[in-house]
Design a protein around this motif. Structure first.
Motif, PDB file in Angstrom:
ATOM      1  N   SER A  72       0.912  -1.380   0.065  1.00  0.00           N
ATOM      2  CA  SER A  72       0.025  -0.014  -0.062  1.00  0.00           C
ATOM      3  C   SER A  72       0.985   1.373  -0.017  1.00  0.00           C
ATOM      4  O   SER A  72       1.885   1.322   0.740  1.00  0.00           O
ATOM      5  CB  SER A  72      -0.782  -0.058   1.281  1.00  0.00           C
ATOM      6  OG  SER A  72      -1.279   1.221   1.524  1.00  0.00           O
ATOM      7  N   ASN A  79       0.753   3.317   3.825  1.00  0.00           N
ATOM      8  CA  ASN A  79       1.348   3.156   5.014  1.00  0.00           C
ATOM      9  C   ASN A  79       2.521   2.188   4.661  1.00  0.00           C
ATOM     10  O   ASN A  79       3.113   1.428   5.768  1.00  0.00           O
ATOM     11  CB  ASN A  79       0.409   2.421   5.934  1.00  0.00           C
ATOM     12  CG  ASN A  79      -0.192   0.935   5.546  1.00  0.00           C
ATOM     13  OD1 ASN A  79       0.243   0.459   4.468  1.00  0.00           O
ATOM     14  ND2 ASN A  79      -1.362   0.790   6.338  1.00  0.00           N
ATOM     15  N   GLN A 137       2.707  -1.002   4.462  1.00  0.00           N
ATOM     16  CA  GLN A 137       2.483  -2.321   4.917  1.00  0.00           C
ATOM     17  C   GLN A 137       2.343  -3.197   3.746  1.00  0.00           C
ATOM     18  O   GLN A 137       1.611  -2.817   2.981  1.00  0.00           O
ATOM     19  CB  GLN A 137       1.631  -2.308   5.888  1.00  0.00           C
ATOM     20  CG  GLN A 137       1.796  -1.226   6.980  1.00  0.00           C
ATOM     21  CD  GLN A 137       2.938  -1.469   8.042  1.00  0.00           C
ATOM     22  OE1 GLN A 137       3.418  -2.661   8.203  1.00  0.00           O
ATOM     23  NE2 GLN A 137       3.427  -0.538   8.472  1.00  0.00           N
ATOM     24  N   ASN A 191       0.148  -6.005   2.067  1.00  0.00           N
ATOM     25  CA  ASN A 191      -1.106  -6.618   1.910  1.00  0.00           C
ATOM     26  C   ASN A 191      -1.029  -8.031   1.398  1.00  0.00           C
ATOM     27  O   ASN A 191      -0.235  -8.120   0.123  1.00  0.00           O
ATOM     28  CB  ASN A 191      -2.123  -5.946   0.975  1.00  0.00           C
ATOM     29  CG  ASN A 191      -2.533  -4.508   1.625  1.00  0.00           C
ATOM     30  OD1 ASN A 191      -2.504  -4.198   2.940  1.00  0.00           O
ATOM     31  ND2 ASN A 191      -2.715  -3.605   0.606  1.00  0.00           N
ATOM     32  N   SER A 232      -4.413  -7.429   5.694  1.00  0.00           N
ATOM     33  CA  SER A 232      -3.539  -6.060   5.623  1.00  0.00           C
ATOM     34  C   SER A 232      -3.198  -5.891   7.024  1.00  0.00           C
ATOM     35  O   SER A 232      -3.812  -5.423   7.879  1.00  0.00           O
ATOM     36  CB  SER A 232      -4.526  -4.907   5.148  1.00  0.00           C
ATOM     37  OG  SER A 232      -4.846  -5.262   3.861  1.00  0.00           O
ATOM     38  N   MET A 235      -1.304  -4.045  10.030  1.00  0.00           N
ATOM     39  CA  MET A 235      -1.008  -2.581  10.315  1.00  0.00           C
ATOM     40  C   MET A 235      -0.643  -2.479  11.785  1.00  0.00           C
ATOM     41  O   MET A 235      -0.576  -3.463  12.689  1.00  0.00           O
ATOM     42  CB  MET A 235      -2.414  -2.090  10.048  1.00  0.00           C
ATOM     43  CG  MET A 235      -3.087  -1.915   8.997  1.00  0.00           C
ATOM     44  SD  MET A 235      -4.728  -1.226   8.965  1.00  0.00           S
ATOM     45  CE  MET A 235      -5.716  -2.566   9.505  1.00  0.00           C
ATOM     46  N   THR A 236       0.451  -1.428  11.915  1.00  0.00           N
ATOM     47  CA  THR A 236       0.768  -1.160  13.057  1.00  0.00           C
ATOM     48  C   THR A 236       0.399   0.563  13.496  1.00  0.00           C
ATOM     49  O   THR A 236       0.131   1.094  12.707  1.00  0.00           O
ATOM     50  CB  THR A 236       2.344  -1.243  13.244  1.00  0.00           C
ATOM     51  OG1 THR A 236       3.023  -0.440  12.343  1.00  0.00           O
ATOM     52  CG2 THR A 236       2.824  -2.765  13.025  1.00  0.00           C
ATOM     53  N   SER A 237       0.647   0.577  14.849  1.00  0.00           N
ATOM     54  CA  SER A 237       0.291   2.100  15.344  1.00  0.00           C
ATOM     55  C   SER A 237       1.300   2.132  16.534  1.00  0.00           C
ATOM     56  O   SER A 237       1.237   1.354  17.278  1.00  0.00           O
ATOM     57  CB  SER A 237      -1.256   2.442  15.396  1.00  0.00           C
ATOM     58  OG  SER A 237      -1.766   1.667  16.360  1.00  0.00           O
ATOM     59  N   SER A 256      -6.608  -6.000   9.068  1.00  0.00           N
ATOM     60  CA  SER A 256      -7.801  -6.131   8.407  1.00  0.00           C
ATOM     61  C   SER A 256      -7.915  -7.248   7.382  1.00  0.00           C
ATOM     62  O   SER A 256      -6.902  -7.593   6.876  1.00  0.00           O
ATOM     63  CB  SER A 256      -7.949  -4.803   7.324  1.00  0.00           C
ATOM     64  OG  SER A 256      -8.843  -4.814   6.361  1.00  0.00           O
ATOM     65  N   ARG A 259      -8.013  -5.789  16.527  1.00  0.00           N
ATOM     66  CA  ARG A 259      -6.949  -4.944  17.329  1.00  0.00           C
ATOM     67  C   ARG A 259      -6.230  -6.109  18.425  1.00  0.00           C
ATOM     68  O   ARG A 259      -7.287  -6.383  19.075  1.00  0.00           O
ATOM     69  CB  ARG A 259      -7.547  -3.578  17.639  1.00  0.00           C
ATOM     70  CG  ARG A 259      -7.846  -2.723  16.499  1.00  0.00           C
ATOM     71  CD  ARG A 259      -8.528  -1.563  16.923  1.00  0.00           C
ATOM     72  NE  ARG A 259      -8.638  -0.651  15.834  1.00  0.00           N
ATOM     73  CZ  ARG A 259      -9.768  -0.492  15.202  1.00  0.00           C
ATOM     74  NH1 ARG A 259     -10.620  -1.317  15.560  1.00  0.00           N
ATOM     75  NH2 ARG A 259      -9.964   0.137  14.044  1.00  0.00           N
ATOM     76  N   ARG A 299       8.115  -1.519  15.547  1.00  0.00           N
ATOM     77  CA  ARG A 299       7.170  -1.868  14.476  1.00  0.00           C
ATOM     78  C   ARG A 299       7.149  -3.256  13.930  1.00  0.00           C
ATOM     79  O   ARG A 299       6.140  -3.785  13.420  1.00  0.00           O
ATOM     80  CB  ARG A 299       7.458  -0.906  13.554  1.00  0.00           C
ATOM     81  CG  ARG A 299       6.200  -0.597  12.385  1.00  0.00           C
ATOM     82  CD  ARG A 299       6.248   0.694  11.288  1.00  0.00           C
ATOM     83  NE  ARG A 299       6.399   1.696  12.110  1.00  0.00           N
ATOM     84  CZ  ARG A 299       5.291   2.794  12.573  1.00  0.00           C
ATOM     85  NH1 ARG A 299       4.195   1.931  12.220  1.00  0.00           N
ATOM     86  NH2 ARG A 299       5.035   3.690  13.145  1.00  0.00           N
ATOM     87  N   LEU A 326       4.114  -5.739  13.541  1.00  0.00           N
ATOM     88  CA  LEU A 326       3.623  -6.277  11.983  1.00  0.00           C
ATOM     89  C   LEU A 326       3.851  -7.769  12.058  1.00  0.00           C
ATOM     90  O   LEU A 326       2.963  -8.465  11.332  1.00  0.00           O
ATOM     91  CB  LEU A 326       4.712  -5.590  11.221  1.00  0.00           C
ATOM     92  CG  LEU A 326       4.289  -5.698   9.517  1.00  0.00           C
ATOM     93  CD1 LEU A 326       2.757  -5.171   9.412  1.00  0.00           C
ATOM     94  CD2 LEU A 326       5.251  -4.946   8.896  1.00  0.00           C
TER      95      LEU A 326
END
Length: 98
Positions: free
Chosen positions: A25, A28, A30, A32, A41, A43-45, A57, A72, A80, A84
């Motif tokens: 993508s 971000n 990351q 998919n 998909s 993701m990290t935050s 996702s 989540r 990160r 991931l």
């Protein structure tokens, strides 16, 4: 979802999936991962208390029939990449059972 397992019944034949295809993508960066009819998909935050959180996702369907499941996870990861890896593993685990 650590601790939650989706065991396959021993009476159920193993599912066959099409080859995994990875997409990146632009938003971000990351990866998919396309597995059969699913798009996983990870993701990290950043976590407010430091470290990183993981989420994933899992999308299926097209158009008005699209379903997007978001998971989540509660563990906090030191970096990160660890978050991931966890999100990717959990997403692929879910897909392998559905």
């Amino acid at each position: 979802m650590k601790g939650m397992h989706h065991p396959l019944s021993s009476q159920t034949a193993p599912r066959r999936f099409s080859p995994i295809k990875a997409h990146t993508s632009k938003d971000n960066m990351q990866k998919n991962i396309e597995v059969g009819r699913y798009l996983v998909s990870p993701m990290t935050s950043p976590h407010t208390e430091g470290g990183f959180r993981a989420s994933v996702s899992i999308r299926s369907g097209r158009g008005t029939g699209t379903t997007d499941r978001i998971m989540r996870f509660s563990p906090c990861f030191p970096n990160r990449q660890a978050a991931l890896r966890y999100a990717t593993a959990e997403g692929l685990s879910w897909v392998s059972c559905h």
